[in-house]
Design a protein around this motif. Structure first.
Motif, short mmCIF file in Angstrom:
data_model
loop_
_atom_site.label_atom_id
_atom_site.label_comp_id
_atom_site.label_asym_id
_atom_site.label_seq_id
_atom_site.Cartn_x
_atom_site.Cartn_y
_atom_site.Cartn_z
N VAL A 372 0.87 -1.18 0.00
CA VAL A 372 0.00 0.00 0.00
C VAL A 372 0.90 1.23 0.00
N VAL A 373 0.63 2.16 -0.90
CA VAL A 373 1.38 3.42 -0.99
C VAL A 373 0.42 4.57 -0.69
N VAL A 374 0.79 5.41 0.27
CA VAL A 374 -0.07 6.52 0.69
C VAL A 374 0.62 7.84 0.37
N GLU A 398 -6.30 3.03 -7.05
CA GLU A 398 -6.50 4.03 -5.99
C GLU A 398 -7.79 3.69 -5.24
N LEU A 399 -7.71 3.66 -3.93
CA LEU A 399 -8.79 3.15 -3.08
C LEU A 399 -10.11 3.89 -3.30
N PHE A 400 -10.07 5.21 -3.45
CA PHE A 400 -11.30 5.99 -3.49
C PHE A 400 -11.82 6.24 -4.91
N THR A 401 -10.95 6.21 -5.90
CA THR A 401 -11.36 6.52 -7.27
C THR A 401 -11.26 5.33 -8.21
N VAL A 422 -4.55 6.74 -1.84
CA VAL A 422 -4.14 5.45 -1.28
C VAL A 422 -4.08 4.45 -2.42
N TRP A 423 -2.86 4.06 -2.77
CA TRP A 423 -2.64 3.14 -3.88
C TRP A 423 -2.41 1.73 -3.35
N VAL A 424 -3.20 0.80 -3.85
CA VAL A 424 -3.11 -0.60 -3.41
C VAL A 424 -2.59 -1.43 -4.58
N ARG A 425 -1.51 -2.17 -4.32
CA ARG A 425 -0.92 -2.97 -5.39
C ARG A 425 -1.87 -4.11 -5.78
N LYS A 426 -2.05 -4.28 -7.11
CA LYS A 426 -2.95 -5.33 -7.59
C LYS A 426 -2.31 -6.70 -7.44
#
Length: 426
Positions: A372-374, A398-401, A422-426
């Motif tokens: 997770v990259v914030v 991106e968590l929200f978009t 908030v970027w979540v690795r796939k």
């Protein structure tokens, strides 16, 4: 003795319930109607402010302070009765929620039943009168040199575990009660049922208590964040405090991150008074940095008023819960993503260098291939930030978009004032 943190606690969050102000009725049964909504929002642990009866003598306001108990083993009739609370705990457990109780061990209300039955349980001033050394005039201090009092206190705590099957305690002003008592209490209570122990004390100043408790407050960070918003401190100072928290011993204790609670809301201001447009960003931080997120009643509305502490002042739910989905995304990510598990030694946290680093704070949480990259813009300015880390690979959402980021081909990001990603690795 080494105490261990329960596995479920490492992925939990804490939602503080102010029963008096939660509904117009202010009762246990009225609150129960909110359980399915809170479950859907991703809440894991319910912390109930004290539900014990409140002393009449020296009572403040019309209803008094939750923290001035007149009996440790009764329920305040303002809220309901034993049957109601049993139903509540059972209903919460059926939904997979945990229940912890606020416990006030340092002092009681001025007319607690022990003042009649066991007056030797209390400290006395030079004139032989009950008193409180902190100057709180509606409570009186207990004497922890008295072994019989300690045993009675532990017995009262056991009552709530045995009778209602609660899952832990949030211990009020834990640093005011001797740490050897907390050790004694934890050993005795955990033998009945392994519990979650949450301390109202700061990790900064109370290392000895954190040998006993599983989680504690982060007041120093909270004050620094407020200072940053008010231009009294800067991002470098805030990050320095975070680094210091990470180095504190003992490392076993989890940190609770929050923007509001009953004390902050009533006495120091709502999260919007304190943090303004930065409030949502800090909620993102609280759910993604190392530790346990803590929410207060009504933050999902969002509540923008200070709630009265000693009088009735109900939250207003008729307009709905505009931030329900915002918190749902954050709380579910925190509880489900392996890189956000608290107190896990093989989770790696890295602060990422970038341009505009006086305004932008970026960090990466990694566990094996989970990442997770914030990105947080802690400033009232629109910024363009370039990531100075060439080790990024793979794809993120991106968590929200739900936008896509291919790390191999993009290192430039635009962030609005007080923006977050908030970027979540796939």
């Amino acid at each position: 003795m080494q105490f261990s943190i329960l596995p479920w606690a490492k992925q939990t969050n804490i939602y503080e319930v102010n029963l008096r102000q939660y509904t117009n009725e202010g009762t246990i049964r009225a609150f129960m109607a909110h359980l399915p909504r809170l479950k859907d929002m991703g809440v894991k642990t319910l912390w109930f402010m004290p539900i014990t009866p409140i002393s009449i003598l020296r009572r403040k306001g019309t209803l008094g302070s939750f923290y001035a108990a007149s009996n440790y083993t009764k329920i305040n009739p303002e809220f309901g009765n034993d049957y109601d609370f049993k139903e509540l705990v059972n209903a919460a457990h059926e939904l997979g929620l945990k229940v912890i109780m606020d416990w006030v061990a340092n002092h009681t209300g001025a007319d607690h039943i022990w003042t009649i039955e066991n007056p030797d349980f209390y400290l006395k001033d030079k004139n032989g009168n009950f008193f409180d050394k902190n100057g709180w005039d509606d409570v009186i201090d207990l004497d922890y040199r008295n072994i019989e009092m300690r045993e009675a206190m532990i017995g009262a705590m056991k009552y709530w575990v045995n009778t209602f099957d609660i899952d832990g305690f949030r211990c009020d002003m834990a640093m005011l009660t001797p740490v050897d008592f907390w050790k004694e209490a934890r050993i005795a209570l955990d033998s009945v049922k392994p519990l979650f122990w949450f301390a109202e004390c700061d990790q900064w100043n109370n290392p000895e208590h954190l040998e006993v408790f599983d989680a504690a407050y982060t007041w120093e960070f909270m004050k620094s964040a407020e200072g940053l918003y008010n231009r009294k401190s800067n991002l470098e100072q805030l990050i320095s405090i975070l680094r210091n928290y990470e180095q504190l011993e003992p490392k076993r204790a989890m940190k609770a991150w929050f923007t509001s609670n009953h004390d902050e809301n009533s006495w120091n201001g709502t999260e919007y008074e304190k943090y303004g447009s930065m409030a949502a960003l800090l909620a993102v931080f609280s759910c993604t940095w190392n530790g346990v997120p803590l929410l207060y009643s009504g933050q999902e509305i969002p509540n923008t008023k200070r709630l009265a502490f000693f009088d009735k002042d109900a939250l207003f739910w008729d307009g709905g819960t505009r931030l329900h989905d915002f918190y749902k995304k954050l709380l579910e990510l925190h509880s489900q993503h392996p890189a956000l598990t608290a107190s896990k030694e093989d989770v790696f946290t890295q602060i990422i260098p970038c341009t505009n680093s006086d305004k932008v704070f970026m960090f990466k949480k990694t566990f094996n291939n989970h990442e997770v990259v914030v990105m947080l813009n802690l400033s009232p300015f629109y910024v363009n930030s370039v990531v100075h880390d060439k080790s990024f690979t793979g794809s993120y959402y991106e968590l929200f978009t739900n936008k896509h980021w291919d790390a191999a081909h993009q290192d430039n990001f635009q962030l609005r004032e007080w923006d977050y990603k908030v970027w979540v690795r796939k």
